[in-house]
Write an enzyme that holds these catalytic residues in place. Structure first.
Site, PDB file in Angstrom:
ATOM      1  N   LYS A  49      22.944  17.742  -8.548  1.00 25.89           N
ATOM      2  CA  LYS A  49      22.403  18.626  -7.522  1.00 25.89           C
ATOM      3  C   LYS A  49      21.345  19.508  -8.156  1.00 25.89           C
ATOM      4  O   LYS A  49      21.558  20.089  -9.211  1.00 25.89           O
ATOM      5  CB  LYS A  49      23.506  19.484  -6.923  1.00 25.89           C
ATOM      6  CG  LYS A  49      22.977  20.450  -5.880  1.00 25.89           C
ATOM      7  CD  LYS A  49      24.097  21.216  -5.220  1.00 25.89           C
ATOM      8  CE  LYS A  49      23.541  22.143  -4.174  1.00 25.89           C
ATOM      9  NZ  LYS A  49      24.573  22.909  -3.489  1.00 25.89           N
ATOM     10  N   ASP A  75      34.389  24.358   6.032  1.00 25.52           N
ATOM     11  CA  ASP A  75      33.721  23.241   6.715  1.00 25.52           C
ATOM     12  C   ASP A  75      34.436  21.937   6.369  1.00 25.52           C
ATOM     13  O   ASP A  75      33.829  20.981   5.903  1.00 25.52           O
ATOM     14  CB  ASP A  75      32.253  23.179   6.301  1.00 25.52           C
ATOM     15  CG  ASP A  75      31.436  22.282   7.236  1.00 25.52           C
ATOM     16  OD1 ASP A  75      31.991  21.850   8.266  1.00 25.52           O
ATOM     17  OD2 ASP A  75      30.269  22.010   6.932  1.00 25.52           O
ATOM     18  N   VAL A 134      20.194  16.073  -3.798  1.00 28.74           N
ATOM     19  CA  VAL A 134      21.207  15.477  -4.663  1.00 28.74           C
ATOM     20  C   VAL A 134      20.733  14.073  -4.993  1.00 28.74           C
ATOM     21  O   VAL A 134      20.348  13.303  -4.102  1.00 28.74           O
ATOM     22  CB  VAL A 134      22.581  15.450  -3.965  1.00 28.74           C
ATOM     23  CG1 VAL A 134      23.619  14.867  -4.899  1.00 28.74           C
ATOM     24  CG2 VAL A 134      22.970  16.835  -3.536  1.00 28.74           C
TER      25      VAL A 134
END
Length: 1357
Positions: A877, A1039, A857
């Protein structure tokens, strides 16, 4: 007799043929006519029908009278006269069933409508009998699959509303005009598939509220065709005692029955397909496909013997059709394997052959396992490999090359007995000799006089050895004086000589070597001294043939010829031909015109002058220059060159010493003048606002025309958003605006003239207009504040986390896969390039922000990605170099998921993507300047204060009046907040006061220097808001942690997870479990043990995230070893204690998120409401309100880039220090053992076990690590913990009362209730914040020293 019959038959055929031809050639009269001109007529029942027909021949009638007994009522009379045939049909007392077609036709001719016949359709109207009845009670309609069906329910009244019904089952088939069509003269017309399932159909109509039905029609689907019959396996081999299974399968039409018959070899008889004996068994199976039937009959023979060897025949019959299939069986006594006796075989092939086959002669049962080796290396076959197994054994090599030569060994293994046999084959690949230098070398080698060049020939002939020999020829023996360019010229030079060291003027040495590894023969010829021109030839020979290469060896000194001002001058230019030579070697330079050589293009470089016919040129302007140094230059100017000046020119030079004359040749070509011409005219364009448009003006002409663009008679100049390319041939307008509409003219001009083409551009749609008058004031303010902004920027950078901690990214979530697999989700998602595609040339990449296993990134600058700005900082990205196709598809799938999710304030939003070919795949998302929340909280630990610090200033009268003005809304707020979603910048402005940028910078400088409790609650509330949005989009994060929360400007947090930007193998938060690394500290028990990911497992992770926030970035479960014991204790109910800065309400919210049963945990909607109430209460204690955004407001403001939400950074005006008043503020401590439902619980906390060897890493304590120094000090300062904000506040404003009411009726409460909630209010209870509150407050001191244990009294269900 037989001969006579044959002759008569032949005669009859000939007569029939002649009669048919006579009919075809016979005159056809005019068609008959009726006295009724209409195609359809209507009469009432019991009326008399009379029709008269006239024609040129004898007439007859066809009528529908067979439905009734109308013999007495139907009469046909002759009315002939006046040379015409005439017939009158009279039907008296007509009835409804006689409705139909009445046709008049010529008796002796075939019926052809409009030619030999004419008809009229008669409706005999009887409203009591609307349907024409058939003779029998029912009729049968036979249908076939794929054909149109006519249900002949005729009516006596034309204009009826008729409906078709099916009886089994009962269903109405309405007329749609497409598939089901109603024709009053034919009935219902529809595809057979519509009624193929129905047993009976009928028609129905309603007249004056009375229902009538037609006769029923039985629907019969017929079929008999057998499409194919297969018997598999066709060739079967077995050993004694094994089982034989043969499957006979027929594919037929629908509704077809098949009778299977089997014929055995040893019985020579047929048995049906349903027999069953001790050894023979048959079974049938029927399977309906979408348009056919699959009928099969399986024959099973147990314990086969040698007598069962032979042919097996399966016969399938449908009555009208029969097909036969057969298979063979060989029964062996035992398994075996046998190869040919020849142990070594040679297979020859030629390079370039389409294929080379290595056939193995073997006989084996069962089929052996086969392995092939090349030069003792196992051959692994791949789909893209050129080697294939033919029938599992034979090796086929496609596209034979020299590299395929070698020894191939086949190894066969019997699968039952494990017996092994092997044979080796040598593959020899022969090829014609090939000299490699011919592929790359030039036709001639030019070498400087006196040099020592080396001539090389490298040849190969595959497996056949190659020999090379050299020959030479002096230039005097070659009749072609020009340097050879083709084989035809070389054929004239045939006086080749063998090589010797003492022949010719160029002494040489020859040497030959062979490379055994590559089978290449290399031969070199060393010229000891280059003296004279010559021709050399190397010849490569093997058994397949020969190849040769001719080298034209040219010796020269420095000579050069050029043309100015360009190599392709234009007619009318002043041309200069320049000849340059080494004055130490050449002299007496002269220019000539060559007369005996024409159109030689390109000419040779240099030739002897005695071979040319030279004509002298008048050279008054020839100048010699450059005598200084080693070169001499002879210029021949040709002013105002014309086509007559074209031709071959020679620059003659004489060699010093020998006086030999050499000519340099150049063929002068001029480009004719050509007027400017536009090749393709421009076309009008219609574009939308903010789109880009391009006009291409292709021109031709000599000299090259100059192109000028005008718009509405004004010259178009290149500037911002206007790009001119290819010498003004291409005009591109970026982000078109309304004022770009107009008439564009492309004008191309040169010396010969001008030509123009025009096109009109029309712009559609509304655009966001910027007030141009505001540009100058805003620019002046920005320039005046530049130095002050620079100071603020430096201060921020000092307190920003390290660049290594910046993990900016996008959302790495998954779709809820209850409905379909994840891959299918991504396949169904679409990518709209017109909406999201962003040009790569408007994207400037900067420094990397994060790097992972296969992705990275980077920070970037995007030009024109937003309407309101021209330059935006974004995060991009992209994959690393060498990424696989699966990684490309993964990134493309995540791009589609981001598009599917949509925009939200608290999610890192997608801005665009670069997916077109010609560059890497790039996903463009928002850039968050402050990095992830975890690193930011750690950096602010020394600057935390639970209360707001204010800089006092004196309010003026106008501000006081504005604060008290009731017209400013129920909230009494005189400020309005605008939040730009894309850039993350917020501004609070009052009417007539400070500008956008001033207030923003003042706000940031005053509020971002320390953290408060309100900040922490705000972060939590925003994360819950973003997760609520993701849950509504059926997305699971998996996450959720502080490292995956990014902090933008104005305290706006955004959920993300740069999956490719983080290397989980280097991240200590990810623990190895099996082959994967998992964030166990943040995972719910059902996820750890059952791998179940749901929105409720994200709620558990949100609770851990709350712990991180209110511990200012500490690592969860400090001092606890993350192993199997940790997972077991977590499942038994052990939970973390409250973090240092958490209020009881916040800690109870954590415990509610950590409930064992997922359904008992709060939803994100409930968490948003609850945290919103806490945030509202905290904001009111600070002297203002915080109003959470609702979904409706969020969606509305996503359309318009400014959000009308009260910022948590608002200004406070007062003449003293900011004072915060608290009502019933309880001391900060643990909850009084209450869960979310108010039920007492007993919970165990993780016990910290200090060990001797401790290491502290950035506040992260892992297995075998003790408490940090800050945590040890915190234990001693627990008693001095500051007071907490109470969620139940008594406020004097009506908006506060509304907040309190909302708090009491919240659908989700934390479970904490203050015991002092009903205590009296002490007006003097207040706390004044001091200016020196910047230093970190003392951590609370706990009396239990982390020894208090709380357990569930009963494990959760």
């Amino acid at each position: 007799m037989a001969k006579t019959s044959y002759a008569l038959l032949l005669l009859d055929i000939l007569l029939t043929f002649n009669v048919a031809k006579a009919i075809e050639l016979r005159f056809v009269p005019d068609p008959p006519t009726l006295n009724i001109t209409e195609k359809t007529i209507k009469i009432n029942a019991s009326d008399t029908l009379q029709i008269t027909c006239r024609g040129r021949q004898i007439l007859e009638w066809s009528t529908p009278h067979n439905r009734t007994s109308s013999e007495t009522r139907l009469t046909i009379s002759d009315c002939s006269g006046d040379g015409l045939f005439c017939s009158t049909l009279t039907l008296s007392k007509a009835v409804a069933n006689e409705t139909g077609e009445y046709r008049c036709f010529y008796k002796s001719l075939p019926k052809e409508d409009g030619k030999t016949s004419v008809a009229v359709y008669v409706f005999i109207q009887d409203y009591r009998t609307p349907f024409v009845r058939i003779a029998q009670d029912y009729d049968v309609v036979f249908i076939r699959e794929g054909e149109q069906v006519v249900i002949p329910c005729l009516v006596s009244v034309e204009d009826l509303n008729v409906t078709l019904y099916t009886k089994y089952p009962v269903k109405e088939l309405s007329t749609d005009g497409k598939e089901v069509i109603w024709d009053s003269r034919r009935g219902f017309i529809l595809p057979s598939r519509v009624v193929s399932y129905a047993g009976v159909v009928y028609c129905q109509t309603t007249i004056r509220n009375e229902t009538f039905q037609s006769s029923p029609y039985i629907v019969a689907v017929v079929g008999y065709k057998i499409y194919d019959l297969t018997l598999s396996p066709q060739h079967e081999r077995l050993t004694v005692g094994e089982r034989l299974i043969l499957n006979c399968t027929a594919h037929t039409e629908l509704n077809v029955g098949i009778d299977f018959q089997w014929t055995f070899p040893h019985e020579k008889r047929s048995v049906n397909g349903s027999m069953s004996t001790s050894r023979y068994k048959t079974s049938s199976n029927k399977k309906k496909l979408w348009n056919s039937l699959e009928l099969s009959n399986t024959l099973t023979v147990e314990n086969v013997t040698l007598n069962d060897t032979g042919e097996y025949i399966c016969t399938a019959s449908s009555g009208q059709m029969q097909k036969i299939a057969q298979a063979s069986l060989i029964v062996y006594e035992k398994p075996f394997i046998a190869l040919s006796d020849q142990l070594w075989q040679t297979v020859e092939a030629k390079a370039g052959d389409a294929e080379a086959k290595i056939l193995v002669k073997y006989y084996a049962y069962p089929e052996p396992a086969v392995r092939w080796y090349k030069n003792d290396q196992l051959i692994v076959l791949r789909d893209e490999y050129r080697m294939k197994f033919y029938r599992g054994v034979h090796l086929t090599i496609y596209g034979v090359t020299e590299k395929d030569a070698g020894n191939y060994t086949v190894v066969m293994t019997n699968k039952i007995t494990k017996e092994e046999q092997r044979r080796t084959f040598q593959l020899v690949v022969n090829d014609l000799p090939r000299i490699f230098e011919k592929d790359v070398s030039l036709d001639r080698d030019v070498h400087m006089y006196g040099s020592s060049p080396t001539l090389t020939c490298t040849a190969s002939g595959g497996s056949s050895p190659v020999t090379i020999k050299w020959q030479w020829m002096p230039r005097e023996d070659c009749p072609v004086r020009f340097l050879p360019k083709s084989d035809t010229r070389m054929a004239k030079c045939d006086k080749w000589r063998e090589m010797s060291n003492n022949t010719g003027k160029n002494p040489l040495i020859s040497q030959t070597s062979v490379d055994e590894r590559t089978l290449k023969t290399i031969s070199t010829l060393k010229i000891q001294k280059a003296v004279d021109h010559a021709l050399y030839r190397c010849i490569a020979t093997n058994k397949m043939g020969q190849d040769q290469r001719v080298i034209v060896f040219q010796v020269t000194r420095f000579l050069n010829l050029s043309v100015l001002p360009s190599s392709s001058p234009i007619e009318g230019q002043d041309v200069i031909m320049r000849c340059v030579a080494d004055r130490l070697l050449y002299y007496n330079l002269r220019w000539y015109r060559v007369a005996n050589v024409a159109n030689h293009d390109p000419p040779p470089a240099a030739v002897p002058c005695d071979t040319l016919t030279l004509s002298h040129l008048h050279q008054p302007n020839v100048t010699v220059s450059g005598l200084q140094g080693t070169n001499v230059t002879l210029d021949m100017p040709i002013p105002n060159a014309t086509m007559m000046d074209q031709g071959l020119y020679a620059c003659q030079v004489e060699i010093v010493g020998t006086n030999e004359k050499t000519c340099l040749l150049h063929n002068l070509r001029l480009r004719a003048l050509e007027m400017s011409r536009i090749v393709t005219n421009l076309t009008d364009q219609r574009v939308n606002v903010s789109d880009s448009t391009t006009l291409v003006c292709e021109v031709s002409g000599t000299p090259t025309p100059t192109i000028v663009w005008t718009k509405d008679n004004q010259t178009v100049m290149e500037g911002s958003g206007v790009i001119l390319k290819r010498s003004n041939r291409v005009l591109t307008i970026q982000r078109v605006k309304k004022e770009d509409s107009g008439l564009y003219i492309c004008t191309a001009c040169n010396q010969q003239g001008c030509e123009s083409s025009e096109a009109r551009i029309s712009v559609d749609g509304a655009e966001e207009k910027m007030n141009v008058e505001l540009i100058m004031p805003i620019g002046a303010v920005v320039i005046a504040m530049f130095l002050w902004l620079l100071i603020v920027f430096v201060i921020r950078n000092r307190k920003r986390p390290n660049d290594g901690d910046l993990k900016t990214g996008y959302l790495s979530i998954i779709l809820d896969s209850d409905d379909m697999p994840m891959d299918e989700h991504c396949e169904r998602l679409t990518y709209d390039a017109s909406k999201w595609e962003f040009p790569r040339d408007r994207l400037k990449l900067g420094e990397p922000l994060g790097r992972g296993a296969f992705g990275q990134v980077v920070e970037a600058t995007a030009y024109g990605i937003e309407k309101a700005t021209t330059c935006t900082t974004v995060a991009v990205k992209m994959l690393k170099e060498g990424a696989t196709s699966s990684e490309y598809r993964a990134l493309m799938s995540e791009l589609k998921i981001l598009i599917h999710i949509g925009h939200h304030l608290n999610v890192v939003n997608l801005l665009g993507a670069c997916t077109k070919q010609g560059g890497p795949l790039m996903v463009i998302v928002e850039y968050c300047k402050h990095g992830n929340l975890s690193s930011y909280l750690k950096s602010k630990r020394g600057e935390y204060s639970p209360y707001k610090k204010r800089t006092p200033r004196m309010p003026n009268r106008r501000e006081v009046q504005q604060d008290e003005d009731p017209r400013e809304g129920d909230l009494g707020l005189g400020t309005s907040t605008r939040l730009d979603i894309c850039t993350g910048t917020a501004v609070c402005t009052r009417t007539g006061e400070q500008t956008y940028k001033t207030l923003q910078d003042e706000q940031e400088s005053s509020d971002w220097d320390h953290l408060t409790m309100e900040d922490l609650i705000s972060y939590s509330f925003q994360v819950a808001k973003g997760m609520e949005f993701l849950a509504s989009r059926k997305c699971i994060h998996r996450d959720l942690a502080a490292r995956n929360i990014l902090l933008s400007e104005n305290s706006v947090v955004k959920i993300c997870d740069f999956g490719l930007a983080r290397d989980v193998y280097k991240d200590p938060d990810y623990v190895r479990k099996g082959d994967a690394r998992l964030p166990l500290k943040w995972m719910a028990p059902e996820t750890i043990f059952d791998r179940v990911y749901t929105t409720q497992s994200d709620v558990w992770s949100f609770g851990v995230l709350l712990w991180e926030i209110f511990s200012l970035g500490a690592s969860p479960y400090p001092g606890v070893c993350i192993d199997e014991s940790f997972c077991r204790r977590l499942k038994e109910g052990t939970r973390m204690r409250a973090p240092d800065y958490a209020t009881p309400e916040i800690y109870q919210t954590m415990l509610d998120c950590w409930l064992d049963r997922p359904l008992d945990r709060p939803t994100f909607t409930q968490l948003v409401e609850h945290l919103g109430n806490l945030l509202q209460a905290s904001a009111q204690q600070d002297g203002k309100d915080y109003i959470p955004l609702t979904n409706g407001e969020m969606e509305e403001e996503l359309v318009a880039p400014h959000l009308n939400v009260t910022s948590k950074r608002s200004f406070y005006a007062g003449n003293t220090e900011a004072q915060l008043h608290y009502d019933n503020a309880p001391p900060l401590g643990f909850p009084q053992q209450m869960n979310s439902s108010g039920v007492p619980v007993n919970m165990t906390g993780f016990v910290d076990i200090p060990l001797e060897h401790t290491t502290v890493m950035d506040g992260h304590v892992d297995c075998g690590v003790g408490l940090s120094r800050e945590q040890m000090k915190a234990l001693d300062r627990q008693a001095q913990r500051p007071l907490n904000f109470s969620p139940l506040l008594r406020c004097k404003s009506k908006e506060s009362l509304a907040s309190e009411s909302s708090n009491q009726t919240s659908g989700y409460q934390s479970g904490y209730h203050s015991d002092d909630a009903e205590a009296p209010i002490y007006a003097n209870e207040e706390m004044i914040l001091k200016r020196d509150i910047r230093k970190k407050p003392p951590l609370p001191k706990r009396n239990d020293k982390f020894s208090a244990e709380v357990r569930y009294s009963a494990p959760p269900v």
